[in-house]
Design an enzyme around this catalytic site. Structure first.
Site, PDB file in Angstrom:
ATOM      1  N   GLY A  25       0.815  -1.215  -0.032  1.00  0.00           N
ATOM      2  CA  GLY A  25      -0.016   0.056   0.086  1.00  0.00           C
ATOM      3  C   GLY A  25       0.674   1.150   0.011  1.00  0.00           C
ATOM      4  O   GLY A  25       1.912   1.352   0.757  1.00  0.00           O
ATOM      5  N   ASN A  40       0.855   9.066  -8.094  1.00  0.00           N
ATOM      6  CA  ASN A  40       0.842   7.200  -7.997  1.00  0.00           C
ATOM      7  C   ASN A  40      -0.592   6.702  -8.895  1.00  0.00           C
ATOM      8  O   ASN A  40      -1.339   6.086  -8.329  1.00  0.00           O
ATOM      9  CB  ASN A  40       0.557   6.985  -6.539  1.00  0.00           C
ATOM     10  CG  ASN A  40       1.445   5.896  -5.992  1.00  0.00           C
ATOM     11  OD1 ASN A  40       1.908   4.960  -6.756  1.00  0.00           O
ATOM     12  ND2 ASN A  40       2.131   6.255  -4.703  1.00  0.00           N
ATOM     13  N   LYS A  92      10.333  12.440 -10.746  1.00  0.00           N
ATOM     14  CA  LYS A  92      11.123  11.242 -10.664  1.00  0.00           C
ATOM     15  C   LYS A  92      11.622  10.797 -12.164  1.00  0.00           C
ATOM     16  O   LYS A  92      10.559  10.539 -12.863  1.00  0.00           O
ATOM     17  CB  LYS A  92      10.432  10.095  -9.781  1.00  0.00           C
ATOM     18  CG  LYS A  92      10.232  10.537  -8.534  1.00  0.00           C
ATOM     19  CD  LYS A  92       8.961   9.659  -7.864  1.00  0.00           C
ATOM     20  CE  LYS A  92       7.672  10.013  -7.992  1.00  0.00           C
ATOM     21  NZ  LYS A  92       6.765   9.130  -7.465  1.00  0.00           N
ATOM     22  N   LEU A  93      12.858  10.469 -12.337  1.00  0.00           N
ATOM     23  CA  LEU A  93      13.445  10.188 -13.597  1.00  0.00           C
ATOM     24  C   LEU A  93      13.813   8.693 -13.682  1.00  0.00           C
ATOM     25  O   LEU A  93      14.752   8.262 -14.336  1.00  0.00           O
ATOM     26  CB  LEU A  93      14.427  11.043 -14.065  1.00  0.00           C
ATOM     27  CG  LEU A  93      13.977  12.691 -14.266  1.00  0.00           C
ATOM     28  CD1 LEU A  93      15.196  13.442 -14.510  1.00  0.00           C
ATOM     29  CD2 LEU A  93      12.825  12.626 -15.288  1.00  0.00           C
ATOM     30  N   GLY A 112      17.596   9.784 -11.986  1.00  0.00           N
ATOM     31  CA  GLY A 112      17.704  10.639 -10.688  1.00  0.00           C
ATOM     32  C   GLY A 112      16.347  11.170 -10.824  1.00  0.00           C
ATOM     33  O   GLY A 112      15.141  10.833 -10.833  1.00  0.00           O
ATOM     34  N   ALA A 172       9.522   1.862  -4.840  1.00  0.00           N
ATOM     35  CA  ALA A 172      10.495   2.898  -4.816  1.00  0.00           C
ATOM     36  C   ALA A 172      10.289   4.463  -4.978  1.00  0.00           C
ATOM     37  O   ALA A 172      10.801   5.314  -4.288  1.00  0.00           O
ATOM     38  CB  ALA A 172      11.579   2.749  -6.459  1.00  0.00           C
ATOM     39  N   ASP A 220       7.602   5.702  -3.424  1.00  0.00           N
ATOM     40  CA  ASP A 220       7.140   5.716  -2.149  1.00  0.00           C
ATOM     41  C   ASP A 220       8.479   6.240  -1.070  1.00  0.00           C
ATOM     42  O   ASP A 220       8.320   7.027  -0.550  1.00  0.00           O
ATOM     43  CB  ASP A 220       6.211   4.888  -1.461  1.00  0.00           C
ATOM     44  CG  ASP A 220       5.074   4.262  -2.044  1.00  0.00           C
ATOM     45  OD1 ASP A 220       4.288   5.481  -3.017  1.00  0.00           O
ATOM     46  OD2 ASP A 220       4.610   3.192  -2.593  1.00  0.00           O
ATOM     47  N   ASP A 234       7.502  -4.224  -0.854  1.00  0.00           N
ATOM     48  CA  ASP A 234       7.431  -2.858  -1.200  1.00  0.00           C
ATOM     49  C   ASP A 234       8.198  -1.915  -0.322  1.00  0.00           C
ATOM     50  O   ASP A 234       8.748  -0.910  -0.813  1.00  0.00           O
ATOM     51  CB  ASP A 234       5.902  -2.517  -1.017  1.00  0.00           C
ATOM     52  CG  ASP A 234       5.131  -3.019  -2.190  1.00  0.00           C
ATOM     53  OD1 ASP A 234       5.690  -3.890  -2.941  1.00  0.00           O
ATOM     54  OD2 ASP A 234       4.097  -2.632  -2.494  1.00  0.00           O
TER      55      ASP A 234
END
Length: 321
Positions: free
Chosen positions: A33, A165, A225-226, A230, A256, A258, A294
């Protein structure tokens, strides 16, 4: 508390062998979650985090609560439902990339979280609210809870972060998803989309243009986020790229993003310059992709410092534009 968040937690069964889920015979139980991932991540860094939700009065719900107690996440406002069950999911095992995931969450206890469950004193006690776009898609009552929580925290002068998300399968149409997610993003201080999410939500392809889309609507900071490259950050005052950390092997990418949010927001709450906070986000993201669960790879403070010091000056240099 330092941070409060809300959403759905599920029990996750991770395949112990690679292959299609329908052929797997052995699974390992874990917790899943997005919001509960961040609550755990904050707690491991020593921040006081709280998670608000509903779980069923069943073994899955009890498992979730027990795991969160062990992680020292505040669960005072987790409600127990006698009428609805706790959701769960199955996750495939992969050698690299994104695993196949199948959800069993429709009409779950968490999806029945409503404004009637909102406790003003509890939310007021937190410095920061972290949100994701997932609860917005689960039910109308959960969306109303999200709206109320965001409005309340804005009125109280608290800071708010928002990670889109995106889960397209949970939405009726792509247009509705874009409209609703952006509605909540515009009312947040910090917006944290992945690059593909940013392209979909804004119609732009360049990180700087994606950031401007939100900055022009009142957002204070946008961090994109890339992946392995990075992250890119931009506010009204500064912008720059922060390269990612090299890892020997990517085991599982779920969690990742989160973890990145945990690093970024914890850094901001501690008064770090933005580029250093983004660097911390990249570090936790890199640690997260090296484990199956997770949140299994999320570090405590000592582990995080050790990992960052190992790479400092080589892979974690910041290039400000």
């Amino acid at each position: 508390m330092d941070v409060v968040t809300f959403g759905e937690a599920m029990v996750m069964f991770v395949a112990e062998e690679p292959g299609s889920l329908q052929k797997v015979s052995r699974f390992q139980r874990a917790l899943a979650g997005a919001e509960v991932n961040t609550a755990i991540g904050f707690a491991r860094l020593g921040l006081k985090s709280g998670w608000v939700s509903k779980v069923g009065n069943d073994v899955f719900g009890n498992y979730i609560l027990e795991q969160l107690r062990q992680e020292q996440v505040n669960i005072e406002q987790v409600h127990i439902s006698a009428s609805f069950a706790t959701g769960f999911q199955l996750k495939a095992k992969v050698s690299e990339g994104d695993p196949e995931v199948q959800y069993f969450r429709k009409h779950s206890a968490a999806s029945h979280l409503s404004v009637a469950d909102f406790d003003e004193a509890y939310f007021r006690s937190a410095k920061h609210l972290h949100m994701t776009g997932i609860p917005l898609a689960l039910s109308s009552s959960m969306r109303e809870f999200a709206k109320h929580a965001q409005s309340f925290m804005r009125k109280e002068g608290k800071t708010i972060s928002f990670d889109p998300n995106l889960r397209p399968a949970l939405w009726t149409t792509k247009g509705e998803m874009i409209r609703v997610v952006n509605e909540y993003a515009f009312k947040s201080d910090y917006v944290l989309p992945g690059i593909e999410e940013g392209k979909l939500l804004t119609g732009y392809t360049k990180p700087s243009d994606i950031a401007d889309f939100y900055l022009k609507r009142g957002v204070k900071l946008v961090v994109i986020k890339l992946g392995s490259k990075g992250a890119f950050y931009k506010s009204c005052d500064e912008e720059g790229y922060v390269p990612g950390y090299r890892v020997s092997k990517v085991v599982d990418t779920v969690g990742a993003g989160d973890g990145f949010a945990v690093g970024l927001i914890s850094g901001i709450l501690e008064g770090m310059p933005v580029f250093q906070a983004v660097m911390r986000g990249n570090a936790i993201g890199a640690l997260a992709v090296q484990s199956i669960g997770d949140s299994d790879g999320y570090p405590n403070r000592k582990e995080l410092d050790s990992f960052m010091q190992k790479y400092h000056g080589e892979d974690a240099a910041c290039s400000v534009q």
